[in-house]
Design a protein around this motif. Sequence first.
Motif, PDB file in Angstrom:
ATOM      1  N   ALA A  69       0.838  -1.204   0.000  1.00 48.87           N
ATOM      2  CA  ALA A  69       0.000   0.000   0.000  1.00 48.87           C
ATOM      3  C   ALA A  69       0.873   1.255   0.000  1.00 48.87           C
ATOM      4  CB  ALA A  69      -0.933   0.000   1.208  1.00 48.87           C
ATOM      5  N   TYR A  72       2.039   1.609  -3.465  1.00 48.23           N
ATOM      6  CA  TYR A  72       0.932   2.014  -4.324  1.00 48.23           C
ATOM      7  C   TYR A  72       0.622   3.504  -4.162  1.00 48.23           C
ATOM      8  CZ  TYR A  72      -3.750   2.239  -6.298  1.00 48.23           C
ATOM      9  OH  TYR A  72      -4.849   2.584  -7.034  1.00 48.23           O
ATOM     10  N   TYR A  73       0.668   3.989  -2.927  1.00 47.15           N
ATOM     11  CA  TYR A  73       0.362   5.396  -2.645  1.00 47.15           C
ATOM     12  C   TYR A  73       1.610   6.281  -2.673  1.00 47.15           C
ATOM     13  CZ  TYR A  73      -4.274   3.835  -1.276  1.00 47.15           C
ATOM     14  OH  TYR A  73      -5.532   3.290  -1.266  1.00 47.15           O
ATOM     15  N   TYR A  74       2.679   5.821  -3.291  1.00 48.43           N
ATOM     16  CA  TYR A  74       3.921   6.599  -3.439  1.00 48.43           C
ATOM     17  C   TYR A  74       4.448   7.100  -2.093  1.00 48.43           C
ATOM     18  CZ  TYR A  74       2.461   6.553  -8.291  1.00 48.43           C
ATOM     19  OH  TYR A  74       2.051   6.143  -9.533  1.00 48.43           O
ATOM     20  N   ASP A  76       2.936   7.690   0.626  1.00 45.99           N
ATOM     21  CA  ASP A  76       2.053   8.588   1.379  1.00 45.99           C
ATOM     22  C   ASP A  76       1.562   7.837   2.612  1.00 45.99           C
ATOM     23  OD1 ASP A  76       0.086  10.220   2.426  1.00 45.99           O
ATOM     24  OD2 ASP A  76      -0.746  10.741   0.471  1.00 45.99           O
ATOM     25  N   ARG A  77       2.150   8.171   3.745  1.00 42.96           N
ATOM     26  CA  ARG A  77       1.873   7.453   4.984  1.00 42.96           C
ATOM     27  C   ARG A  77       0.433   7.620   5.449  1.00 42.96           C
ATOM     28  NH1 ARG A  77       7.352   8.639   8.441  1.00 42.96           N
ATOM     29  NH2 ARG A  77       8.791   7.695   6.945  1.00 42.96           N
ATOM     30  N   GLU A  78      -0.087   8.824   5.368  1.00 36.62           N
ATOM     31  CA  GLU A  78      -1.452   9.071   5.852  1.00 36.62           C
ATOM     32  C   GLU A  78      -2.484   8.351   4.984  1.00 36.62           C
ATOM     33  OE1 GLU A  78      -1.893  10.288   8.843  1.00 36.62           O
ATOM     34  OE2 GLU A  78       0.298  10.410   8.826  1.00 36.62           O
ATOM     35  N   GLU A  79      -2.257   8.321   3.684  1.00 30.98           N
ATOM     36  CA  GLU A  79      -3.168   7.588   2.792  1.00 30.98           C
ATOM     37  C   GLU A  79      -3.114   6.092   3.106  1.00 30.98           C
ATOM     38  OE1 GLU A  79      -6.123   7.397   0.110  1.00 30.98           O
ATOM     39  OE2 GLU A  79      -5.115   9.270   0.585  1.00 30.98           O
ATOM     40  N   THR A  80      -1.932   5.599   3.414  1.00 31.08           N
ATOM     41  CA  THR A  80      -1.786   4.188   3.769  1.00 31.08           C
ATOM     42  C   THR A  80      -2.473   3.888   5.092  1.00 31.08           C
ATOM     43  OG1 THR A  80       0.306   4.106   2.562  1.00 31.08           O
ATOM     44  CG2 THR A  80      -0.114   2.333   4.132  1.00 31.08           C
ATOM     45  N   GLN A  82      -5.093   5.421   6.228  1.00 32.66           N
ATOM     46  CA  GLN A  82      -6.521   5.396   5.914  1.00 32.66           C
ATOM     47  C   GLN A  82      -6.912   4.081   5.248  1.00 32.66           C
ATOM     48  OE1 GLN A  82      -8.776   7.577   6.989  1.00 32.66           O
ATOM     49  NE2 GLN A  82      -7.022   8.494   8.034  1.00 32.66           N
ATOM     50  N   TRP A  83      -6.050   3.568   4.381  1.00 36.65           N
ATOM     51  CA  TRP A  83      -6.315   2.290   3.729  1.00 36.65           C
ATOM     52  C   TRP A  83      -6.371   1.161   4.754  1.00 36.65           C
ATOM     53  CZ3 TRP A  83      -3.289  -2.141   3.352  1.00 36.65           C
ATOM     54  CH2 TRP A  83      -3.750  -3.101   2.457  1.00 36.65           C
TER      55      TRP A  83
END
Length: 99
Positions: A69, A72-74, A76-80, A82-83
């Motif tokens: 993840a 996949y999100y380059y 991006d810790r916060e996006e990960t 959230q995932w």
Amino acid sequence: MSRHRAVRNLDIDDVLEEDDYAVDYEENELDETDLSEKDRIELADGLAHVLSVIGNEDIPVSDMEIKEALWYYYFDREETVQWVIGNIKLEYKRNHFES
């Protein structure tokens, strides 16, 4: 007309056997051996960050899935995060609300 016959007489199975793309290419697999040292460090730091936010007590997501993840999100810790939270909620709903 001769081209139409050539296409009509074409054996699609033979053509597909010649192109063996699936063996060499797995879309969703992260191979850490192909990454640069900087990317490996970024993955390790990102994994540590996500686990520190989420906690690593019995979550339904593996470390490898978190790393994938992050990739996949380059990174991006916060996006990960959230995932991962979304996956935890989904697993909770499956376990507590299935009929």
